[in-house]
Design an enzyme around this catalytic site. Structure first.
Site, PDB file in Angstrom:
ATOM      1  N   ASP A 356     -20.971  18.764  55.661  1.00  0.00           N
ATOM      2  CA  ASP A 356     -20.563  20.166  55.703  1.00  0.00           C
ATOM      3  C   ASP A 356     -20.505  20.668  57.149  1.00  0.00           C
ATOM      4  O   ASP A 356     -21.326  20.298  57.982  1.00  0.00           O
ATOM      5  CB  ASP A 356     -21.566  20.998  54.899  1.00  0.00           C
ATOM      6  CG  ASP A 356     -21.231  22.466  54.880  1.00  0.00           C
ATOM      7  OD1 ASP A 356     -20.179  22.819  54.334  1.00  0.00           O
ATOM      8  OD2 ASP A 356     -22.021  23.264  55.441  1.00  0.00           O
ATOM      9  N   GLU A 409     -15.936  17.659  56.667  1.00  0.00           N
ATOM     10  CA  GLU A 409     -15.296  18.961  56.545  1.00  0.00           C
ATOM     11  C   GLU A 409     -15.127  19.467  57.971  1.00  0.00           C
ATOM     12  O   GLU A 409     -16.041  20.051  58.554  1.00  0.00           O
ATOM     13  CB  GLU A 409     -16.147  19.935  55.727  1.00  0.00           C
ATOM     14  CG  GLU A 409     -15.427  21.264  55.514  1.00  0.00           C
ATOM     15  CD  GLU A 409     -16.364  22.461  55.417  1.00  0.00           C
ATOM     16  OE1 GLU A 409     -15.875  23.538  55.051  1.00  0.00           O
ATOM     17  OE2 GLU A 409     -17.558  22.323  55.721  1.00  0.00           O
TER      18      GLU A 409
END
Length: 683
Positions: A356, A409
């Site tokens: 993330d 990401e």
């Protein structure tokens, strides 16, 4: 203290006000063809104690199985059964273990240092699996902090915050065949269509509880059945590592080594993964190595000092999120994170991690105003130690678990995100989310069809850089929250047009090079934005439009999985060819996905306007039969077309297609056309 945490995402947490220790408060390499699968080693009770070698490797940042020593582990010492506790708190003045086994009284349960590096250990004979505990830390200033165990494998259900003693040994895995197959699989040439899932809101039980959560064991058969029926190959789970606030969706973690107790025990989660593997479904976890929250029981100011976070707030805090940033300069912090990545693959058999917020790790000025960030030693904005950490993490994961993928990401143009982490340039991720494609694609799809001809390049530009990284095309949860509208809600027009546009959008996505990810609810056209507080609107499947939408998405997914042309050449520039990328006046696009062996190629023709186009001529490279395998109006579309002479799009042959309004037409054909060049290319 094991109290409640009522703060919202990014909110500040108060610190413990206790000053005394007398009595504490009670708490309710890509070449994997010859790689061998790495097997989990279950520890004997006498193997959990820290050794001199353990402390040395941890200090070097290379103790990749430190999770077998740190934390709370059932043990036997001098013939007596109990639990051994180990924690790292380098600035602590004193540390005690308090819990159910000692009435939460600290006296007599002080931990002893086992190294000069701040590692403390204590064996407690009275302690047993299932009991709650915390570390009571006395800071250099004399403050008393009650901290959950950073390496705990289980925690209380929020809002309570104590750690729970557990034993990860003893689960009988039955996924050996899956592990062996995935260890030698070429990920890049394999199908990957990911179903992103938030377990707490995928479905809910009407059982009278406030949350209605399914247990991991309960949800596994239902989820596996749905995923298999639809044709997804993987699930990606949001929010599995323990976290206190539901509204963070699991992206503000306090228990990195503990599957969230919202849905059951660690062995319940093992069952979940094992079940999905036996159903042929991969499991990817969202992983958060970029930042952590300020909750009083968590990692922030762990021993009264900045242990896990940078001390300088210009590096150590995210102003936008109100969270702490991991200090990647410290070997022990990097070891904590790298071992955690390995832990999920080793102990829980997961098939990959989606990192993330990678951009926030790479850029020192991410979310920060001028003058409020610290340049690196070269005066630049790249976080050198974060880059080193990422490379190290990806490198050791690839070596130990070649079956596990890592996905970034990452939303910027930072180069060499994917590739070999040992080549000197690449960060070493297996895949990168294609955020640029997602943004352009959604901006185009939201347009009134009249204006699409003026924005034609939004759907073609991504092919200019499609092979610069190993991309995953994503329509994630982030695109259907915070007033962004659901996927169906983004589409223009009346009800009929919205569903027609959404079908068209998914057909284009499936045909575009790159692996795929869709968030739950998007496949049947959920109207409402997603909320973690309620289940998906499954009742919509009782309505014709939504059921038809689901069936079309299912066809797309099965087409993707059944045709190697759709995935085996995702990262091969010869696997995609435009027929015509320049027909902006008609807002049509035509292209081919070419298989490695020249068989079962696919021709895509897409009409992004509400104007039907009868006898629409499309150039083709081979004079053969073209069989319809996916259409938006299959009952009224020709099932088979035969190429005829007639120049079009630079080819000597062409076919005539009756294209419906917002039409989709995908045709299968044979022929090795990789070396057949059009006299003028379509794009």
């Amino acid at each position: 203290m094991a109290g409640k945490t009522g703060a919202k995402r990014g909110g500040k947490r108060g610190k413990s006000g206790n000053k005394a220790v007398a009595q504490s408060v009670s708490h309710k390499s890509r070449n994997t063809q010859h790689a061998e699968p790495f097997r989990v080693k279950e520890l004997r009770p006498d193997e959990v104690f820290m050794t001199e070698l353990d402390t040395y490797l941890f200090g070097q940042g290379t103790h990749y199985e430190i999770y077998n020593k740190m934390g709370a582990h059932p043990a036997v010492k001098d013939g007596v059964s109990g639990v051994n506790f180990v924690v790292w708190a380098p600035a602590a003045k004193e540390i005690y273990v308090v819990g159910d086994f000692n009435g939460w009284h600290a006296f007599g349960y002080d931990m002893k240092p086992v190294s000069s590096g701040g590692i403390y250990e204590l064996f407690i004979p009275e302690a047993r699996v299932g009991q709650l505990y915390k570390y009571l830390i006395v800071t250099q200033k004399g403050d008393v902090l009650y901290k959950a165990d950073p390496y705990a494998n289980e925690a209380q259900v929020r809002p309570d915050t104590a750690s729970r003693i557990t034993d990860l040994n003893g689960f009988e895995w039955s996924d050996d065949r899956w592990i062996e197959e995935k260890t030698v699989e070429d990920h890049y040439r394999s199908a990957m269509s990911i179903y992103e899932v938030h377990l707490g809101s995928w479905k809910k039980k009407d059982d009278g509880t406030e949350d209605g959560f399914y247990n991991y064991r309960e949800v596994a058969p239902e989820l596996a059945s749905y995923v298999k029926e639809m044709g997804y190959t993987h699930v990606e789970l949001m929010g599995i590592a323990e976290y206190p606030f539901d509204g963070s969706w699991g992206y503000q973690v306090t228990g990195y080594y503990a599957p969230t107790s919202r849905y059951g025990s660690p062995k319940d989660f093992m069952y979940f993964v094992d079940y999905l593997h036996n159903e042929g479904i991969g499991v990817i976890l969202d992983w958060v190595p970029a930042h952590f929250p300020k909750d009083a029981h968590g990692l922030a100011n762990f021993d009264g000092s900045c242990v896990y976070e940078y001390a300088d707030p210009r590096k150590g805090e995210h102003p936008d999120w109100g969270t702490k940033v991991f200090d990647y300069e410290k070997n022990e912090v990097c070891n904590f994170l790298i071992a955690n990545a390995l832990f999920w693959v080793d102990r829980f058999h997961v098939d990959g991690l989606r990192f993330d917020a990678v951009a926030s790790m790479l850029y020192l000025d991410y979310g920060r105003t001028e003058g409020n960030w610290v340049p690196n030693k070269y005066g630049k904005n790249g976080n050198l130690e974060a880059m080193s950490f990422i490379k190290h993490c990806n490198s050791i994961l690839r070596k130990r678990f070649p079956r596990a993928v890592t996905i970034a990401e990452e939303s910027t143009a930072w180069p060499h995100i994917t590739g070999n982490p040992d080549d000197g340039e690449s960060l070493g991720f297996t895949y990168k989310w294609n955020m640029g494609w997602m943004h352009d694609f959604l901006e185009y799809m939201k347009l009134d069809p009249y204006f699409r001809k003026f924005n034609h390049s939004k759907l073609t530009f991504s092919l200019m850089y499609a092979y610069s990284e190993k991309f995953v095309l994503v329509l994630s949860h982030d695109e259907v929250v915070h007033l962004k509208c659901s996927m169906l809600g983004k589409m223009p027009g009346d009800l009929t047009d919205k569903f027609a546009n959404l079908k068209l959008a998914y057909a284009y996505m499936m045909g575009h090079p790159g692996k795929k990810l869709m968030f739950m609810g998007q496949d049947f056209g959920q109207w409402n934005e997603w909320s973690e507080k309620k289940a998906l609107d499954w009742y919509l499947l009782g309505e014709g439009y939504h059921k038809d939408m689901q069936q079309f998405t299912k066809k797309c997914l099965h087409l993707y999985e059944e045709y190697p042309a759709m995935y085996a050449t995702d990262y091969d520039g010869d696997g995609f060819r435009w027929i015509n990328a320049n027909d902006k006046d008609n807002s049509t696009y035509s292209f081919m996905r070419l298989s490695p062996d020249g068989r079962k190629n696919l021709l895509f023709v897409l009409n992004f306007t509400p104007v039907a186009r009868d006898n629409f001529r499309v150039g083709v490279p081979v004079s053969c039969k073209y069989k319809l395998v996916l259409g938006s109006d299959e009952n009224n579309q020709a099932k088979e077309l035969i190429a005829q002479e007639g120049d079009c799009d630079g080819y000597e042959n062409s076919i005539l297609i009756d294209m419906p309004r917002y039409g989709v037409a995908v045709y299968e054909f044979d022929g090795d056309v990789r070396n057949v060049n059009a006299t003028k290319l379509g794009g």
